[in-house]
Design a protein around this motif. Structure first.
Motif, PDB file in Angstrom:
ATOM      1  N   ARG A   1      15.099  10.007  21.097  1.00 13.82           N
ATOM      2  CA  ARG A   1      15.314   8.717  21.771  1.00 13.82           C
ATOM      3  C   ARG A   1      14.761   7.560  20.942  1.00 13.82           C
ATOM      4  NH1 ARG A   1      12.941   8.442  27.100  1.00 13.82           N
ATOM      5  NH2 ARG A   1      14.471   6.868  27.577  1.00 13.82           N
ATOM      6  N   ARG A   2      13.628   7.773  20.276  1.00 13.33           N
ATOM      7  CA  ARG A   2      13.069   6.723  19.417  1.00 13.33           C
ATOM      8  C   ARG A   2      13.914   6.535  18.152  1.00 13.33           C
ATOM      9  NH1 ARG A   2       8.383   9.282  20.757  1.00 13.33           N
ATOM     10  NH2 ARG A   2       8.083  10.132  18.678  1.00 13.33           N
ATOM     11  N   LEU A   3      14.340   7.629  17.550  1.00 16.33           N
ATOM     12  CA  LEU A   3      15.144   7.545  16.326  1.00 16.33           C
ATOM     13  C   LEU A   3      16.531   6.970  16.594  1.00 16.33           C
ATOM     14  CD1 LEU A   3      14.298  10.947  14.604  1.00 16.33           C
ATOM     15  CD2 LEU A   3      13.442   8.660  14.008  1.00 16.33           C
ATOM     16  N   GLY A   4      17.018   7.094  17.816  1.00 14.54           N
ATOM     17  CA  GLY A   4      18.357   6.629  18.165  1.00 14.54           C
ATOM     18  C   GLY A   4      18.589   5.154  17.907  1.00 14.54           C
TER      19      GLY A   4
ATOM     20  N   GLY B   1      27.105   1.226  17.964  1.00 13.26           N
ATOM     21  CA  GLY B   1      26.796  -0.146  17.584  1.00 13.26           C
ATOM     22  C   GLY B   1      27.789  -0.775  16.621  1.00 13.26           C
ATOM     23  N   GLN B   2      28.920  -0.140  16.402  1.00  8.52           N
ATOM     24  CA  GLN B   2      29.923  -0.724  15.513  1.00  8.52           C
ATOM     25  C   GLN B   2      30.591  -1.932  16.192  1.00  8.52           C
ATOM     26  OE1 GLN B   2      32.149   2.185  12.919  1.00  8.52           O
ATOM     27  NE2 GLN B   2      31.516   3.539  14.607  1.00  8.52           N
ATOM     28  N   ALA B   3      31.275  -2.737  15.393  1.00  5.44           N
ATOM     29  CA  ALA B   3      31.876  -3.978  15.901  1.00  5.44           C
ATOM     30  C   ALA B   3      33.097  -3.738  16.787  1.00  5.44           C
ATOM     31  CB  ALA B   3      32.265  -4.884  14.728  1.00  5.44           C
ATOM     32  N   HIS B   4      33.697  -2.559  16.724  1.00  2.26           N
ATOM     33  CA  HIS B   4      34.898  -2.276  17.515  1.00  2.26           C
ATOM     34  C   HIS B   4      34.599  -1.227  18.595  1.00  2.26           C
ATOM     35  CE1 HIS B   4      34.822   0.540  14.136  1.00  2.26           C
ATOM     36  NE2 HIS B   4      35.414   1.383  14.944  1.00  2.26           N
ATOM     37  N   HIS B   5      35.421  -1.285  19.642  1.00  2.00           N
ATOM     38  CA  HIS B   5      35.286  -0.320  20.737  1.00  2.00           C
ATOM     39  C   HIS B   5      35.721   1.061  20.267  1.00  2.00           C
ATOM     40  CE1 HIS B   5      34.425  -3.256  23.863  1.00  2.00           C
ATOM     41  NE2 HIS B   5      35.419  -4.012  23.413  1.00  2.00           N
TER      42      HIS B   5
ATOM     43  N   GLY C   1      18.355   3.484  22.634  1.00  5.82           N
ATOM     44  CA  GLY C   1      19.109   3.023  21.468  1.00  5.82           C
ATOM     45  C   GLY C   1      20.285   2.134  21.823  1.00  5.82           C
ATOM     46  N   TYR C   2      20.738   2.174  23.066  1.00  7.89           N
ATOM     47  CA  TYR C   2      21.854   1.308  23.468  1.00  7.89           C
ATOM     48  C   TYR C   2      21.531  -0.170  23.255  1.00  7.89           C
ATOM     49  CZ  TYR C   2      24.341   5.236  25.656  1.00  7.89           C
ATOM     50  OH  TYR C   2      25.012   6.409  25.902  1.00  7.89           O
ATOM     51  N   ASP C   3      20.266  -0.545  23.413  1.00  7.94           N
ATOM     52  CA  ASP C   3      19.887  -1.938  23.178  1.00  7.94           C
ATOM     53  C   ASP C   3      20.149  -2.336  21.721  1.00  7.94           C
ATOM     54  OD1 ASP C   3      19.050  -2.669  25.760  1.00  7.94           O
ATOM     55  OD2 ASP C   3      17.068  -1.801  25.429  1.00  7.94           O
ATOM     56  N   ALA C   4      19.750  -1.472  20.796  1.00  8.84           N
ATOM     57  CA  ALA C   4      19.985  -1.744  19.370  1.00  8.84           C
ATOM     58  C   ALA C   4      21.478  -1.759  19.072  1.00  8.84           C
ATOM     59  CB  ALA C   4      19.272  -0.701  18.510  1.00  8.84           C
ATOM     60  N   TYR C   5      22.224  -0.853  19.691  1.00  9.44           N
ATOM     61  CA  TYR C   5      23.676  -0.816  19.464  1.00  9.44           C
ATOM     62  C   TYR C   5      24.322  -2.110  19.948  1.00  9.44           C
ATOM     63  CZ  TYR C   5      22.970   4.273  18.993  1.00  9.44           C
ATOM     64  OH  TYR C   5      22.549   5.516  18.615  1.00  9.44           O
TER      65      TYR C   5
ATOM     66  N   GLN D   1      31.042  -6.828  23.991  1.00 14.05           N
ATOM     67  CA  GLN D   1      30.375  -6.281  25.164  1.00 14.05           C
ATOM     68  C   GLN D   1      30.713  -4.795  25.249  1.00 14.05           C
ATOM     69  OE1 GLN D   1      31.470  -7.148  29.340  1.00 14.05           O
ATOM     70  NE2 GLN D   1      29.303  -7.695  29.566  1.00 14.05           N
ATOM     71  N   ILE D   2      29.691  -3.990  25.237  1.00 14.19           N
ATOM     72  CA  ILE D   2      29.864  -2.537  25.272  1.00 14.19           C
ATOM     73  C   ILE D   2      30.420  -2.131  26.633  1.00 14.19           C
ATOM     74  CG2 ILE D   2      28.579  -0.367  25.265  1.00 14.19           C
ATOM     75  CD1 ILE D   2      26.831  -1.585  23.052  1.00 14.19           C
ATOM     76  N   ARG D   3      31.474  -1.332  26.589  1.00  7.63           N
ATOM     77  CA  ARG D   3      32.124  -0.877  27.829  1.00  7.63           C
ATOM     78  C   ARG D   3      31.313   0.241  28.484  1.00  7.63           C
ATOM     79  NH1 ARG D   3      38.041  -0.468  24.937  1.00  7.63           N
ATOM     80  NH2 ARG D   3      38.538  -2.689  25.078  1.00  7.63           N
ATOM     81  N   ILE D   4      31.276   0.179  29.813  1.00 10.34           N
ATOM     82  CA  ILE D   4      30.648   1.234  30.616  1.00 10.34           C
ATOM     83  C   ILE D   4      31.680   1.684  31.638  1.00 10.34           C
ATOM     84  CG2 ILE D   4      28.779   1.818  32.206  1.00 10.34           C
ATOM     85  CD1 ILE D   4      27.140  -0.413  30.928  1.00 10.34           C
ATOM     86  N   PHE D   5      31.850   2.986  31.747  1.00 12.76           N
ATOM     87  CA  PHE D   5      32.822   3.558  32.686  1.00 12.76           C
ATOM     88  C   PHE D   5      32.129   4.451  33.696  1.00 12.76           C
ATOM     89  CE2 PHE D   5      35.351   2.670  28.942  1.00 12.76           C
ATOM     90  CZ  PHE D   5      36.554   2.209  29.453  1.00 12.76           C
ATOM     91  N   ARG D   6      32.641   4.403  34.920  1.00 15.55           N
ATOM     92  CA  ARG D   6      32.292   5.383  35.952  1.00 15.55           C
ATOM     93  C   ARG D   6      33.438   6.385  35.976  1.00 15.55           C
ATOM     94  NH1 ARG D   6      31.855   4.788  41.054  1.00 15.55           N
ATOM     95  NH2 ARG D   6      29.938   5.916  41.385  1.00 15.55           N
ATOM     96  N   LEU D   7      33.119   7.650  35.875  1.00 16.88           N
ATOM     97  CA  LEU D   7      34.111   8.728  35.908  1.00 16.88           C
ATOM     98  C   LEU D   7      33.939   9.467  37.217  1.00 16.88           C
ATOM     99  CD1 LEU D   7      33.443  10.074  32.287  1.00 16.88           C
ATOM    100  CD2 LEU D   7      35.104   8.317  32.993  1.00 16.88           C
TER     101      LEU D   7
END
Length: 159
Positions: A9-12, A84-88, A135-139, A147-153
């Protein structure tokens, strides 16, 4: 949580870790399938992981990706961070085009319907998934304003 999972989690948050993760993803999917979700290329960890199979929006072919997930009531929550890339990520565009998908958790397969989280729901889920993978914060910072997409499945009712 094990020390090993805490270390991951830290390395992420590190760029080199994300680059390595992108390169190892195909091998990781194979290991996940063969071990029924018990192992990954990173070894045995306690991070919740699933396989999502979407339908390619242009090819119509099944496309499978391994993702971290959280749960929200009866749904799985997945994040289209793309390291963390520029594209989805392609799988997220596939879900927007066709929200029907299959999820494999361990050795259990479930048919799901995806919905893109927006507004207050997205904000709530973002806080929630960051507890699993900081790591999502850094991404999000590296995603160049995307804006990073979040889905409910949500599982579909069985026959």
């Amino acid at each position: 949580m094990s020390r090993y999972t805490s270390l991951l989690r830290r390395l992420g948050k590190r760029r080199w870790f994300a680059a390595l993760g992108r390169r190892l993803s195909p091998l990781d999917r194979r290991i996940y399938r063969l071990s029924r979700g018990r192992w990954s290329v990173l070894g045995r960890h306690q991070l919740p992981t699933l396989l999502i199979t979407t339908t390619g929006r242009t090819s119509g072919l099944p496309r499978t990706q391994q993702l971290l997930y959280d749960t929200d009531a009866d749904a799985y929550v997945v994040v289209g961070s793309n390291w963390g890339q520029a594209h989805h990520p392609a799988w997220s565009a596939n879900l927007l085009a066709n929200p029907a998908a299959r999820v494999t958790v361990g050795d259990r397969e479930v048919t799901v319907r995806a919905t893109l989280a927006t507004g207050a729901e997205r904000d709530r889920l973002w806080r929630q998934v960051r507890r699993i993978w900081p790591g999502y914060d850094a991404y999000a910072e590296r995603a160049q304003g995307r804006q990073i997409r979040i889905f409910r499945l949500v599982p579909e009712p069985g026959p």
